[in-house]
Design an enzyme around this catalytic site. Structure first.
Site, mmCIF file in Angstrom:
data_model
loop_
_atom_site.group_PDB
_atom_site.id
_atom_site.type_symbol
_atom_site.label_atom_id
_atom_site.label_comp_id
_atom_site.label_asym_id
_atom_site.label_seq_id
_atom_site.Cartn_x
_atom_site.Cartn_y
_atom_site.Cartn_z
ATOM 1 N N GLU A 115 56.320 -39.835 13.552
ATOM 2 C CA GLU A 115 56.236 -38.434 13.127
ATOM 3 C C GLU A 115 57.061 -37.605 14.095
ATOM 4 O OE1 GLU A 115 52.728 -40.516 11.664
ATOM 5 O OE2 GLU A 115 53.246 -40.135 13.743
ATOM 6 N N ASN A 120 62.142 -30.112 15.896
ATOM 7 C CA ASN A 120 62.814 -30.988 16.863
ATOM 8 C C ASN A 120 64.058 -31.602 16.215
ATOM 9 O OD1 ASN A 120 63.547 -32.748 18.893
ATOM 10 N ND2 ASN A 120 61.473 -33.554 19.206
ATOM 11 N N TYR A 127 66.948 -40.025 14.998
ATOM 12 C CA TYR A 127 66.231 -40.961 14.126
ATOM 13 C C TYR A 127 67.020 -41.249 12.860
ATOM 14 C CZ TYR A 127 62.362 -39.563 17.193
ATOM 15 O OH TYR A 127 61.574 -39.275 18.274
#
Length: 168
Positions: A115, A120, A127
């Protein structure tokens, strides 16, 4: 060229090692300097005690970050990843993530989840660049100023270790 050499030298000084109880106060200090709503020392201690994969990023003998991951039912879950502010944008976070993915493959995990706060954006870019795909939203997951913030849920299907190139 000098900047590239300096970066390569810095990355060569990065090591990953198991987190121990004596590391917890230093890890918590990195957490507190990085997040408005940090994990407590007790949470880190509990993660070590229950046997989660808890790793310290060591840079020139000091705690430069950490990663915590759990395993179960063929899935890995990255619970917390943080790099000390002065080591960000140097590739240390990517190296830590690669390390965690390799450990998940070593444990024959099929998928890995995490998560992240929508705010962010740096982590989200990392990611997504590593192949994680957004699969959902957890409403009100994170504590935030004035209430709660949602979490974006990401998943990566892991290829078996034998299918991964030796350079990764």
């Amino acid at each position: 060229m000098s900047a590239e050499l300096d970066l390569a030298t810095r990355l060569r000084d990065v090591r990953f090692r198991p987190m121990t109880i004596p590391d917890v106060s230093l890890v918590a200090a990195v957490e507190q300097a990085s997040y408005q709503f940090p994990w407590s020392e007790g949470v880190f201690r509990d993660c070590v005690r229950v046997g989660y994969l808890c790793r310290v990023v060591e840079f020139r003998g000091e705690v430069g970050g950490y990663g915590i991951m759990s395993f179960g039912a063929g899935e890995a879950h990255i619970l917390n990843v943080c790099i000390r502010k002065d080591l960000r944008t140097l590739g240390v976070g990517r190296r830590l993530m690669d390390y965690l993915l390799d450990r998940a493959r070593d444990e024959y995990m099929q998928d890995i989840f995490l998560e992240v706060r929508p705010s962010n954006t740096v982590a989200i870019r990392l990611y997504e660049s590593m192949g994680f795909e957004r699969i959902g939203v957890r409403k009100g997951y994170y504590q935030a100023v004035g209430g709660r913030e949602d979490a974006l849920v990401y998943k990566l299907a892991l290829e078996p270790k034998s299918a991964v190139s030796p350079s990764s």
